[in-house]
Write a protein that holds these residues in place. Structure first.
Motif, PDB file in Angstrom:
ATOM      1  N   LEU A   5      29.601 -26.000 -49.596  1.00  0.00           N
ATOM      2  CA  LEU A   5      28.140 -25.913 -49.644  1.00  0.00           C
ATOM      3  C   LEU A   5      27.518 -26.748 -48.530  1.00  0.00           C
ATOM      4  O   LEU A   5      26.544 -26.349 -47.896  1.00  0.00           O
ATOM      5  N   GLY A   6      28.105 -27.906 -48.276  1.00  0.00           N
ATOM      6  CA  GLY A   6      27.610 -28.780 -47.211  1.00  0.00           C
ATOM      7  C   GLY A   6      27.791 -28.141 -45.837  1.00  0.00           C
ATOM      8  O   GLY A   6      26.916 -28.225 -44.980  1.00  0.00           O
ATOM      9  N   LEU A   7      28.936 -27.482 -45.638  1.00  0.00           N
ATOM     10  CA  LEU A   7      29.189 -26.845 -44.342  1.00  0.00           C
ATOM     11  C   LEU A   7      28.254 -25.663 -44.140  1.00  0.00           C
ATOM     12  O   LEU A   7      27.816 -25.389 -43.023  1.00  0.00           O
ATOM     13  N   LYS A   8      27.949 -24.966 -45.230  1.00  0.00           N
ATOM     14  CA  LYS A   8      26.984 -23.864 -45.161  1.00  0.00           C
ATOM     15  C   LYS A   8      25.610 -24.402 -44.719  1.00  0.00           C
ATOM     16  O   LYS A   8      24.949 -23.841 -43.847  1.00  0.00           O
ATOM     17  N   ALA A   9      25.215 -25.532 -45.325  1.00  0.00           N
ATOM     18  CA  ALA A   9      23.935 -26.155 -44.968  1.00  0.00           C
ATOM     19  C   ALA A   9      23.944 -26.591 -43.504  1.00  0.00           C
ATOM     20  O   ALA A   9      22.969 -26.391 -42.768  1.00  0.00           O
ATOM     21  N   MET A  10      25.078 -27.163 -43.075  1.00  0.00           N
ATOM     22  CA  MET A  10      25.194 -27.621 -41.686  1.00  0.00           C
ATOM     23  C   MET A  10      25.037 -26.433 -40.729  1.00  0.00           C
ATOM     24  O   MET A  10      24.405 -26.550 -39.679  1.00  0.00           O
ATOM     25  N   GLU A  11      25.605 -25.294 -41.107  1.00  0.00           N
ATOM     26  CA  GLU A  11      25.499 -24.109 -40.260  1.00  0.00           C
ATOM     27  C   GLU A  11      24.045 -23.633 -40.159  1.00  0.00           C
ATOM     28  O   GLU A  11      23.586 -23.221 -39.094  1.00  0.00           O
ATOM     29  N   GLU A  12      23.328 -23.715 -41.277  1.00  0.00           N
ATOM     30  CA  GLU A  12      21.919 -23.313 -41.245  1.00  0.00           C
ATOM     31  C   GLU A  12      21.083 -24.273 -40.399  1.00  0.00           C
ATOM     32  O   GLU A  12      20.150 -23.853 -39.719  1.00  0.00           O
ATOM     33  N   LEU A  13      21.444 -25.555 -40.442  1.00  0.00           N
ATOM     34  CA  LEU A  13      20.762 -26.525 -39.579  1.00  0.00           C
ATOM     35  C   LEU A  13      21.084 -26.228 -38.113  1.00  0.00           C
ATOM     36  O   LEU A  13      20.244 -26.398 -37.236  1.00  0.00           O
ATOM     37  N   GLN A  14      22.315 -25.772 -37.873  1.00  0.00           N
ATOM     38  CA  GLN A  14      22.734 -25.464 -36.514  1.00  0.00           C
ATOM     39  C   GLN A  14      21.950 -24.285 -35.939  1.00  0.00           C
ATOM     40  O   GLN A  14      21.710 -24.219 -34.731  1.00  0.00           O
ATOM     41  N   GLU A  15      21.533 -23.349 -36.821  1.00  0.00           N
ATOM     42  CA  GLU A  15      20.746 -22.211 -36.341  1.00  0.00           C
ATOM     43  C   GLU A  15      19.397 -22.664 -35.777  1.00  0.00           C
ATOM     44  O   GLU A  15      18.821 -21.993 -34.915  1.00  0.00           O
ATOM     45  N   LEU A  16      18.907 -23.804 -36.265  1.00  0.00           N
ATOM     46  CA  LEU A  16      17.625 -24.330 -35.770  1.00  0.00           C
ATOM     47  C   LEU A  16      17.822 -25.189 -34.521  1.00  0.00           C
ATOM     48  O   LEU A  16      16.866 -25.664 -33.927  1.00  0.00           O
ATOM     49  N   ASN A  17      19.096 -25.422 -34.167  1.00  0.00           N
ATOM     50  CA  ASN A  17      19.421 -26.340 -33.072  1.00  0.00           C
ATOM     51  C   ASN A  17      19.526 -25.582 -31.738  1.00  0.00           C
ATOM     52  O   ASN A  17      20.373 -24.718 -31.584  1.00  0.00           O
ATOM     53  N   PRO A  18      18.680 -25.908 -30.766  1.00  0.00           N
ATOM     54  CA  PRO A  18      18.728 -25.196 -29.491  1.00  0.00           C
ATOM     55  C   PRO A  18      19.941 -25.585 -28.630  1.00  0.00           C
ATOM     56  O   PRO A  18      20.305 -24.849 -27.726  1.00  0.00           O
ATOM     57  N   ASP A  19      20.559 -26.756 -28.900  1.00  0.00           N
ATOM     58  CA  ASP A  19      21.712 -27.208 -28.130  1.00  0.00           C
ATOM     59  C   ASP A  19      22.903 -27.261 -29.090  1.00  0.00           C
ATOM     60  O   ASP A  19      22.959 -28.084 -29.974  1.00  0.00           O
ATOM     61  N   LYS A  20      23.866 -26.360 -28.906  1.00  0.00           N
ATOM     62  CA  LYS A  20      24.909 -26.203 -29.927  1.00  0.00           C
ATOM     63  C   LYS A  20      25.933 -27.329 -29.953  1.00  0.00           C
ATOM     64  O   LYS A  20      26.805 -27.381 -30.804  1.00  0.00           O
ATOM     65  N   GLU A  21      25.889 -28.248 -28.971  1.00  0.00           N
ATOM     66  CA  GLU A  21      26.893 -29.314 -28.931  1.00  0.00           C
ATOM     67  C   GLU A  21      26.360 -30.680 -29.352  1.00  0.00           C
ATOM     68  O   GLU A  21      27.117 -31.619 -29.498  1.00  0.00           O
ATOM     69  N   THR A  22      25.040 -30.791 -29.506  1.00  0.00           N
ATOM     70  CA  THR A  22      24.438 -32.091 -29.795  1.00  0.00           C
ATOM     71  C   THR A  22      23.744 -32.052 -31.152  1.00  0.00           C
ATOM     72  O   THR A  22      23.021 -31.103 -31.446  1.00  0.00           O
ATOM     73  N   ALA A  23      23.971 -33.093 -31.954  1.00  0.00           N
ATOM     74  CA  ALA A  23      23.398 -33.129 -33.300  1.00  0.00           C
ATOM     75  C   ALA A  23      21.885 -33.335 -33.250  1.00  0.00           C
ATOM     76  O   ALA A  23      21.389 -34.129 -32.454  1.00  0.00           O
ATOM     77  N   THR A  24      21.157 -32.613 -34.098  1.00  0.00           N
ATOM     78  CA  THR A  24      19.717 -32.853 -34.235  1.00  0.00           C
ATOM     79  C   THR A  24      19.485 -34.011 -35.211  1.00  0.00           C
ATOM     80  O   THR A  24      20.404 -34.416 -35.927  1.00  0.00           O
ATOM     81  N   ASN A  25      18.265 -34.515 -35.261  1.00  0.00           N
ATOM     82  CA  ASN A  25      17.928 -35.571 -36.221  1.00  0.00           C
ATOM     83  C   ASN A  25      18.230 -35.126 -37.648  1.00  0.00           C
ATOM     84  O   ASN A  25      18.765 -35.890 -38.451  1.00  0.00           O
ATOM     85  N   ALA A  26      17.877 -33.869 -37.951  1.00  0.00           N
ATOM     86  CA  ALA A  26      18.102 -33.355 -39.306  1.00  0.00           C
ATOM     87  C   ALA A  26      19.593 -33.348 -39.647  1.00  0.00           C
ATOM     88  O   ALA A  26      19.994 -33.728 -40.750  1.00  0.00           O
ATOM     89  N   GLN A  27      20.420 -32.967 -38.685  1.00  0.00           N
ATOM     90  CA  GLN A  27      21.867 -32.937 -38.929  1.00  0.00           C
ATOM     91  C   GLN A  27      22.429 -34.336 -39.143  1.00  0.00           C
ATOM     92  O   GLN A  27      23.326 -34.534 -39.962  1.00  0.00           O
ATOM     93  N   VAL A  28      21.894 -35.315 -38.406  1.00  0.00           N
ATOM     94  CA  VAL A  28      22.363 -36.693 -38.575  1.00  0.00           C
ATOM     95  C   VAL A  28      21.961 -37.227 -39.953  1.00  0.00           C
ATOM     96  O   VAL A  28      22.762 -37.870 -40.644  1.00  0.00           O
ATOM     97  N   ILE A  29      20.728 -36.933 -40.384  1.00  0.00           N
ATOM     98  CA  ILE A  29      20.279 -37.376 -41.716  1.00  0.00           C
ATOM     99  C   ILE A  29      21.160 -36.744 -42.798  1.00  0.00           C
ATOM    100  O   ILE A  29      21.617 -37.416 -43.725  1.00  0.00           O
ATOM    101  N   PHE A  30      21.406 -35.447 -42.663  1.00  0.00           N
ATOM    102  CA  PHE A  30      22.222 -34.760 -43.662  1.00  0.00           C
ATOM    103  C   PHE A  30      23.638 -35.331 -43.674  1.00  0.00           C
ATOM    104  O   PHE A  30      24.238 -35.503 -44.741  1.00  0.00           O
ATOM    105  N   LEU A  31      24.178 -35.654 -42.509  1.00  0.00           N
ATOM    106  CA  LEU A  31      25.502 -36.267 -42.456  1.00  0.00           C
ATOM    107  C   LEU A  31      25.488 -37.634 -43.134  1.00  0.00           C
ATOM    108  O   LEU A  31      26.409 -37.973 -43.880  1.00  0.00           O
ATOM    109  N   ALA A  32      24.423 -38.407 -42.890  1.00  0.00           N
ATOM    110  CA  ALA A  32      24.311 -39.735 -43.510  1.00  0.00           C
ATOM    111  C   ALA A  32      24.314 -39.614 -45.034  1.00  0.00           C
ATOM    112  O   ALA A  32      24.960 -40.402 -45.733  1.00  0.00           O
TER     113      ALA A  32
END
Lengths: 216, 185
Positions: A110-137
């Protein structure tokens, strides 16, 4: 930072391996753990496929959207970059609840699914967005309501040594307290660190719209 | 809380865990039925990504686990403990518990091994047993979670994620020491 930590771990291992005479063990460990990493990854395939299939149905059925709406106020604070009621929020909520319930088999997919959806909002596919870092935390310092692994271990050791007075459960409240502090601190740290000039500059969302970042 | 209350609470939570997945599935499928969704087709459509996601994680997890495996095998941990224990004993953390705190973000199984040894030696109801049990449950294996979660979407530049995760780990360990001193004395 991960570049330095990784380099540091490798160099320290080699240097101390030589000092302590464990060099053979160090190289053996490298080979062994490379295999372990592949086993763990491939072991995820089945459970990943199952939950991704279920989540797709849940999405089409509208449940994810309902969940996203339910935590809208909190989501606005934690993830200001994510559009309102975006399915990523519902998926993240499913992951967090699965973690609380101790459903580790479900929580990761479920977490990886969420991460993938966050990645769809990410214009740079190699760098984490703020939202992705918060979710990882939220996941690296996840709140534990029942530490089942430790309770099982305490019970086992007490039984093996005939210790009748031992209470295996006495660490529930202390563990819950410590893990809650850890989670709040990790999320707060992520929020504060993202304001540092260097970190702010590297935010992939900058590429999308400068105005939105400044509003935050 | 006493033993009986605790086990009732655990039974309740365990019951919750057992029923949670069937309930989730039932809700998802019922709603899909009402909306006349072609469940089989949609399921297969979603599930086919499972393989790619798992395979994408491999290089990230190999990098992290190899480095951590080598570090564990090198014996460097012993030196680190010797170096740090004068500092951590000032805040009330027994030297025996320090390896648990240092290992926790690196390896879940490694930490569990240390906690097992400590509890066999000191007993699960000793202060060290209680403290290290609490420490184990106070946070997740930061580097493993990072490799799996970011690896699954191909993120290499982690920005402030490692720092935030490690700050959370330190906070969890300090909170564990504090609460165990208050609750268990």
């Amino acid at each position: 930072m991960l570049n330095y930590i990784w380099l540091g771990l490798m160099l320290i291992s080699l240097i101390f391996g030589a000092i302590t005479g464990n060099l053979k063990a160090v190289t053996d460990a490298a080979i062994e753990y490379a295999g372990v990493a592949v086993d763990i990854s491939l072991g995820l395939i089945g459970i990943m496929a199952f939950w991704l299939g279920i989540m797709k149905i849940a999405e089409k059925g509208g449940i994810i959207r309902i969940l996203s709406r339910a935590i809208r106020p909190l989501a606005r604070i934690l993830f200001p970059d994510i559009p309102k009621d975006h399915p990523a929020i519902g998926s993240m909520m499913m992951n967090v609840v699965a973690n609380w319930l101790g459903l580790s088999n479900a929580a990761t997919p479920l977490g990886l699914k969420a991460m993938e959806e966050l990645q769809e909002l990410n214009p740079d596919k190699e760098t984490a967005t703020n939202a992705q870092v918060i979710f990882l935390a939220i996941n690296t310092a996840s709140i534990t309501i029942i530490p089942m692994t430790v309770i099982a271990l305490r019970t086992k050791i007490a039984l093996e040594n005939n210790l009748t007075g031992v209470n295996p459960f006495e660490v529930i409240s202390t563990g819950f307290f410590a893990s809650t502090i850890a989670c709040i601190t990790a999320v707060t740290a992520a929020k504060l660190l993202q304001r540092l000039p260097n970190v702010k500059k590297s935010n992939p969302m900058n590429k999308l719209s400068k105005a939105e970042v400044e509003n935050e | 809380m006493n033993n009986a209350q605790n086990s009732t609470f655990v039974d309740f939570m365990q019951g919750f865990s057992i029923y949670a997945i069937p309930v989730i599935l039932l809700v998802v499928l019922t709603l899909a039925m009402i909306k006349k969704i072609k469940v089989y087709e949609i399921f297969v459509d979603g599930a086919k990504e499972g393989f790619q996601v798992a395979v994408r994680i491999i290089p990230y997890l190999v990098a992290i686990l190899v480095a951590i495996g080598m570090f564990r095998a090198s014996g460097a941990m012993g030196y680190l403990v010797k170096f740090l224990s004068p500092v951590t004993s000032l805040i009330g953390m027994p030297a025996e518990a320090l390896p648990v705190a240092l290992m926790r973000p690196l390896s879940g199984s490694g930490t569990l091994g240390i906690v097992t040894e400590l509890m066999k030696e000191h007993g699960p109801d000793s202060f060290i047993g209680r403290l290290t049990s609490t420490m184990f449950g106070s946070t997740e294996t930061t580097f493993y979670v990072l490799a799996v979660y970011f690896g699954s979407v191909g993120i290499k530049k982690t920005r402030h994620a490692v720092a935030a995760g490690l700050i959370g780990d330190v906070a969890g360990m300090l909170a564990a020491v504090m609460i165990c001193h208050i609750v268990f004395g």
